[in-house]
Design a protein around this motif. Structure first.
Motif: not given
Length: 265
Positions: A223-230, A245-265
């Protein structure tokens, strides 16, 4: 075939052959050394009373005259067997050195580049099992390549075989696939229960939790690299679908992958 009747009979079978192992353990010895390489499934070998597992990307050297037992642990377990003629004064130095190496009854790992070559040649031998010229050509090619590989990467039997670097390398090489505890245990030549207990004791988490953590770390990097869909990130990191993927990511990172992606963009 794979078995000879007596350790004093040194008449060799084919130089190289693909063998499907029975599920029950067989035991024998013979007057020549062998290199055994895992192709499919998991097998268990016991050489002179010491047991280990051999799966894809792994192998062992059975010394001449060593009493050894072997059997498959899956519905179909295929191995590649390279039967080594006893070296004479005219034989190559490589063959003599492999015989010397086999006295340690070693187990070894095979890198992915060499493993691809082994798979391709094994597929050819499986298609043409009666072609003795093909068997000899594959034998000579692989013995030479394996000797160079083994002298760099051989793992002599020792009490503690828990190597996190080897485990991490196996996970990274198979991240997009399903990874079982049996496969992880096999990567360091340990039984499942022994591996599970040792893993939790040393790392404070189960192997399953560790693999999930590695998958999420890799997902964050993509996700940090960019260029990939979730969806692509989920597939590349071995999740069965984007929702999992979204469920596990949210549980381990405290936010959904879509929220994480928005934060780094």
């Amino acid at each position: 075939m794979f078995e000879l009747n007596s350790s004093v009979d040194i008449q060799l079978p084919k130089p190289a052959e693909v063998v499907t192992l029975p599920s029950d353990m067989s035991c024998h010895d013979h007057g020549y050394a062998q290199i055994v390489i895992g192709l499919k499934g998991q097998s268990e070998f016991e050489i002179n009373g010491y047991g280990n597992r051999v799966g894809p990307g792994q192998g062992c050297v059975v010394s001449a005259g060593a009493n050894h037992a072997f059997g498959g642990l899956a519905d179909q377990t295929d191995i590649l067997v390279l039967n080594l003629p006893v070296p004479s004064v005219d034989e190559s130095v490589v063959l003599q050195q492999i015989y010397d190496l086999s006295k340690s009854e070693v187990y070894f790992h095979i890198d992915e580049r060499l493993n691809q070559i082994i798979r391709l040649l094994s597929q050819e031998m499986a298609l043409f099992p009666e072609d003795t010229l093909l068997s000899k050509a594959c034998h000579d090619t692989l013995v030479t390549m394996l000797f160079r590989h083994m002298t760099r990467n051989v793992s002599v039997i020792k009490e503690s075989r828990f190597d996190l670097a080897v485990i991490d390398n196996y996970i990274e090489s198979n991240l997009s696939r399903r990874i079982t505890i049996a496969q992880l245990a096999g990567s360091v030549f340990l039984g499942e229960s022994q591996f599970h207990c040792r893993f939790k004791e040393l790392l404070g988490m189960t192997p399953h939790q560790y693999v999930l953590q590695k998958r999420i770390e890799a997902a964050r990097s993509l996700i940090d690299q960019g260029g990939y869909t979730l969806g692509q990130v989920a597939e590349l990191t071995g999740f069965s679908g984007q929702s999992t993927f979204s469920h596990v990511f949210t549980r381990l990172q405290g936010m959904s992958p879509s929220v994480y992606k928005k934060r780094i963009q």
